[in-house]
Write a protein that holds these residues in place. Structure first.
Motif, PDB file in Angstrom:
ATOM      1  N   SER A   3       0.686  -1.281   0.163  1.00 12.62           N
ATOM      2  CA  SER A   3       0.150  -0.084  -0.057  1.00 12.62           C
ATOM      3  C   SER A   3       0.970   1.252  -0.066  1.00 12.62           C
ATOM      4  O   SER A   3       0.224   2.278   0.124  1.00 12.62           O
ATOM      5  CB  SER A   3      -1.002   0.070   1.300  1.00 12.62           C
ATOM      6  OG  SER A   3      -0.147  -0.147   2.423  1.00 12.62           O
ATOM      7  N   ALA A   4       2.259   1.006  -0.169  1.00 10.66           N
ATOM      8  CA  ALA A   4       3.089   2.340  -0.181  1.00 10.66           C
ATOM      9  C   ALA A   4       3.335   2.628  -1.592  1.00 10.66           C
ATOM     10  O   ALA A   4       4.041   3.699  -1.721  1.00 10.66           O
ATOM     11  CB  ALA A   4       4.269   2.292   0.764  1.00 10.66           C
ATOM     12  N   GLU A   5       2.815   1.798  -2.420  1.00 12.96           N
ATOM     13  CA  GLU A   5       3.252   1.921  -3.806  1.00 12.96           C
ATOM     14  C   GLU A   5       1.888   2.631  -4.659  1.00 12.96           C
ATOM     15  O   GLU A   5       0.999   2.811  -4.034  1.00 12.96           O
ATOM     16  CB  GLU A   5       3.598   0.410  -4.310  1.00 12.96           C
ATOM     17  CG  GLU A   5       4.540   0.019  -3.591  1.00 12.96           C
ATOM     18  CD  GLU A   5       4.980  -1.366  -4.087  1.00 12.96           C
ATOM     19  OE1 GLU A   5       4.288  -2.023  -4.540  1.00 12.96           O
ATOM     20  OE2 GLU A   5       6.295  -1.854  -3.988  1.00 12.96           O
ATOM     21  N   VAL A   6       2.360   2.784  -6.038  1.00 12.84           N
ATOM     22  CA  VAL A   6       1.309   3.610  -6.685  1.00 12.84           C
ATOM     23  C   VAL A   6       1.383   3.228  -8.249  1.00 12.84           C
ATOM     24  O   VAL A   6       2.422   2.550  -8.521  1.00 12.84           O
ATOM     25  CB  VAL A   6       1.802   5.093  -6.637  1.00 12.84           C
ATOM     26  CG1 VAL A   6       2.997   5.512  -7.302  1.00 12.84           C
ATOM     27  CG2 VAL A   6       0.688   6.093  -7.133  1.00 12.84           C
TER      28      VAL A   6
ATOM     29  N   GLU B   5       2.045  -2.031  -8.862  1.00 14.41           N
ATOM     30  CA  GLU B   5       2.620  -0.833  -8.541  1.00 14.41           C
ATOM     31  C   GLU B   5       3.931  -0.832  -8.006  1.00 14.41           C
ATOM     32  O   GLU B   5       4.711  -1.545  -8.247  1.00 14.41           O
ATOM     33  CB  GLU B   5       1.536  -0.125  -7.219  1.00 14.41           C
ATOM     34  CG  GLU B   5       0.112  -0.508  -7.749  1.00 14.41           C
ATOM     35  CD  GLU B   5      -0.923   0.211  -6.440  1.00 14.41           C
ATOM     36  OE1 GLU B   5      -0.465  -0.148  -5.219  1.00 14.41           O
ATOM     37  OE2 GLU B   5      -1.931   0.650  -6.759  1.00 14.41           O
ATOM     38  N   VAL B   6       4.338   0.334  -7.844  1.00 12.95           N
ATOM     39  CA  VAL B   6       5.804   0.877  -7.504  1.00 12.95           C
ATOM     40  C   VAL B   6       5.996   1.789  -6.430  1.00 12.95           C
ATOM     41  O   VAL B   6       5.103   2.594  -6.155  1.00 12.95           O
ATOM     42  CB  VAL B   6       6.510   1.229  -9.176  1.00 12.95           C
ATOM     43  CG1 VAL B   6       5.899   2.708  -9.345  1.00 12.95           C
ATOM     44  CG2 VAL B   6       7.810   0.961  -8.951  1.00 12.95           C
ATOM     45  N   LEU B   7       7.228   1.838  -6.022  1.00 16.40           N
ATOM     46  CA  LEU B   7       7.668   2.848  -4.834  1.00 16.40           C
ATOM     47  C   LEU B   7       7.751   4.039  -5.603  1.00 16.40           C
ATOM     48  O   LEU B   7       8.863   4.120  -6.240  1.00 16.40           O
ATOM     49  CB  LEU B   7       8.581   2.210  -4.110  1.00 16.40           C
ATOM     50  CG  LEU B   7       8.993   2.975  -2.725  1.00 16.40           C
ATOM     51  CD1 LEU B   7       8.008   2.647  -1.756  1.00 16.40           C
ATOM     52  CD2 LEU B   7      10.527   2.316  -2.458  1.00 16.40           C
ATOM     53  N   ALA B   8       7.427   5.085  -5.261  1.00 13.40           N
ATOM     54  CA  ALA B   8       7.453   6.512  -5.914  1.00 13.40           C
ATOM     55  C   ALA B   8       7.684   7.625  -4.800  1.00 13.40           C
ATOM     56  O   ALA B   8       7.154   7.415  -3.675  1.00 13.40           O
ATOM     57  CB  ALA B   8       6.396   6.904  -6.724  1.00 13.40           C
ATOM     58  N   LEU B  45       7.168  10.160   0.251  1.00 10.34           N
ATOM     59  CA  LEU B  45       6.694   9.261  -0.440  1.00 10.34           C
ATOM     60  C   LEU B  45       5.288   9.793  -1.277  1.00 10.34           C
ATOM     61  O   LEU B  45       4.727  10.367  -0.396  1.00 10.34           O
ATOM     62  CB  LEU B  45       6.377   7.913   0.129  1.00 10.34           C
ATOM     63  CG  LEU B  45       7.692   7.097   0.726  1.00 10.34           C
ATOM     64  CD1 LEU B  45       7.237   5.721   1.383  1.00 10.34           C
ATOM     65  CD2 LEU B  45       8.437   6.767  -0.656  1.00 10.34           C
ATOM     66  N   VAL B  46       5.036   9.167  -2.533  1.00 11.25           N
ATOM     67  CA  VAL B  46       3.716   9.477  -2.834  1.00 11.25           C
ATOM     68  C   VAL B  46       2.813   8.179  -3.246  1.00 11.25           C
ATOM     69  O   VAL B  46       3.345   7.425  -3.565  1.00 11.25           O
ATOM     70  CB  VAL B  46       3.726  10.539  -4.300  1.00 11.25           C
ATOM     71  CG1 VAL B  46       4.272  11.718  -3.899  1.00 11.25           C
ATOM     72  CG2 VAL B  46       4.469   9.815  -5.202  1.00 11.25           C
ATOM     73  N   ASN B  47       1.688   8.362  -2.629  1.00 10.98           N
ATOM     74  CA  ASN B  47       0.734   7.075  -2.833  1.00 10.98           C
ATOM     75  C   ASN B  47      -0.574   7.593  -2.742  1.00 10.98           C
ATOM     76  O   ASN B  47      -0.852   8.789  -2.238  1.00 10.98           O
ATOM     77  CB  ASN B  47       1.259   5.979  -2.133  1.00 10.98           C
ATOM     78  CG  ASN B  47       1.142   6.471  -0.613  1.00 10.98           C
ATOM     79  OD1 ASN B  47       0.206   6.625  -0.046  1.00 10.98           O
ATOM     80  ND2 ASN B  47       2.554   6.181   0.030  1.00 10.98           N
ATOM     81  N   GLY B  48      -1.538   6.738  -2.819  1.00  9.73           N
ATOM     82  CA  GLY B  48      -2.910   7.233  -2.709  1.00  9.73           C
ATOM     83  C   GLY B  48      -3.318   7.520  -1.311  1.00  9.73           C
ATOM     84  O   GLY B  48      -4.352   8.115  -1.272  1.00  9.73           O
ATOM     85  N   ARG B  49      -2.524   7.050  -0.336  1.00 10.76           N
ATOM     86  CA  ARG B  49      -3.021   7.408   0.991  1.00 10.76           C
ATOM     87  C   ARG B  49      -2.703   8.767   1.421  1.00 10.76           C
ATOM     88  O   ARG B  49      -3.414   9.407   2.160  1.00 10.76           O
ATOM     89  CB  ARG B  49      -2.521   6.469   1.958  1.00 10.76           C
ATOM     90  CG  ARG B  49      -3.217   5.130   1.829  1.00 10.76           C
ATOM     91  CD  ARG B  49      -2.414   3.973   2.815  1.00 10.76           C
ATOM     92  NE  ARG B  49      -1.092   3.761   2.319  1.00 10.76           N
ATOM     93  CZ  ARG B  49      -0.076   4.304   3.248  1.00 10.76           C
ATOM     94  NH1 ARG B  49      -0.484   4.431   4.419  1.00 10.76           N
ATOM     95  NH2 ARG B  49       1.148   3.966   2.632  1.00 10.76           N
TER      96      ARG B  49
END
Lengths: 230, 230
Positions: A3-6, B5-8, B45-49
């Motif tokens: 869930s840290a991903e995008v 998804e990917v770490l951004a 970090l950028v993600n949906g949360r």
DNA sequence: ATAATAGTGTCTGTGAGACATTATGTA
DNA sequence: TACATAATGTCTCACAGACACTATTAT
């Protein structure tokens, strides 16, 4: 960690010059949802499972796996990211400007070119925020055409001054004095970026045109020290 | 969908001009693994949360949640992505160039400035590929300093020609003729980007300096139509 | 007065803009 | 020959580069 991903993708704004001196944009028909079957920018998802070494090679993969031809120029433009551009949620798109030669054949029914103006004025609507990505890439091209030789990457290796004028006009959205362009091409000749082939092109009418050959150095266009405009 | 998804992240290359005319880079001490406790570029970090509306506001959040001061200029530079830059796996970083005023105080023990040269020549090593991000941002600044007013964003709103010379020299890595810079400032005056305050600054020695005031238009620096160099 | 620094003026060179002129092909 | 288009030449203007000269403060 999931869930840290995008959701991240690479999208390509690939342009070519058509015979009437206009810019055309390469589109592909989407094979999957969302917007399945619609025309959109060619692109790929990037994530740990795809074998891409890095973003640039993902961009090459996106272009090569669709259109067969390789671009004559490829440059990352920017990355957009927000919660609304993709119905699946927060997403990122890193998009690239690709310049193609004028003669690339389309072998695929799921590929086509459309005039950029039709995309920019919404006559030809694109899904996601792809029209915005096209607009930004178009601006990058126009901006660099002011002080670099970038538009030459829209031409075949051997070209005439008239063709170069068309490439600059299409890139800038306005005409350039041919004497100005000749001066710039002369500078590029002295720097070894352009060579006079000695051959000529014989159009149906008028004086024959000298054929020049573009010898681009690795990756960056030739940079002039002044603006072409006003 | 998780595995698509990917770490951004968004990372900030924030620069300011110190009293000796050198550029300094803002670093923050990492609160979490990997590289916990080391000095690195401030980032999030950028993600949906996270509640960010878009990438640009994530960049502002990254800078504001660490250093209190807002940047005088903020521009996305590029995005890097590959499998090796982060030990956690394939990752993306979109990085921004931020220009700060010279007087920003550091309220935090976990923040510091270091001279950019020390980072670029590896005397001060940074984790991940952060030194590479700094180098690219530095190049962006130098490139734009050639034909725009960008270095003025390193100065307070009221500044002298001498300070402007220092800002250009630091940004370009080489000296500029003061007459050239005066000519450019004159152009900006005519365009309303700079106003003569009428007040003067009285240094310990020498003739007093005219105080100018920078009135930047929304977001983009002033663009000249020539290069400052040769 | 002298030192130190700021500001102005002058001359040169480069390259864009506009336009006229010459060159070289076809019908 | 007439026509169409390419290539070259000329003149002006804006601005960077270099450097000299003048201006305004403190000591």
């Amino acid at each position: 960690m999931g869930s840290a991903e995008v959701l991240a993708s690479v999208d390509i704004v690939a342009l070519r010059l058509n015979a009437r001196g206009g810019l055309e944009l390469l589109l592909g028909r989407r094979a999957q949802a969302p917007y399945e079957g619609q025309w959109a920018l060619p692109g790929v998802l990037v994530n740990g499972r795809s074998a891409d070494l890095n973003l640039d090679s993902a961009a090459e993969r996106a272009l090569h796996s669709k259109a067969k031809a390789r671009p004559q120029y490829l440059e990352q433009v920017a990355t957009v990211g927000n919660a609304v551009r993709d119905p699946r949620g927060w997403s990122l798109s890193t998009f690239y400007l690709a310049l193609l030669g004028p003669d690339d054949e389309l072998l695929d029914q799921d590929l086509r070119f459309v005039p950029v103006e039709e995309v920019l004025d919404e006559r030809f609507p694109l899904p996601f925020d792809h029209a915005q990505l096209v607009a930004q890439s178009r601006e990058r091209l126009a901006g660099k055409a002011v002080y670099t030789s970038l538009p030459l990457y829209l031409l075949p290796a051997r070209f005439t001054v008239t063709e170069a004028l068309a490439a600059f006009q299409a890139s800038l959205g306005q005409a350039v004095q041919h004497t100005t362009l000749r001066g710039r091409l002369e500078k590029m000749k002295q720097a070894g970026w352009i060579v006079e082939t000695g051959e000529k092109n014989y159009p149906k009418m008028g004086r024959p045109q000298n054929l020049l050959e573009h010898r681009p150095q690795p990756e960056q266009p030739f940079v002039f020290d002044r603006s072409v405009l006003s």
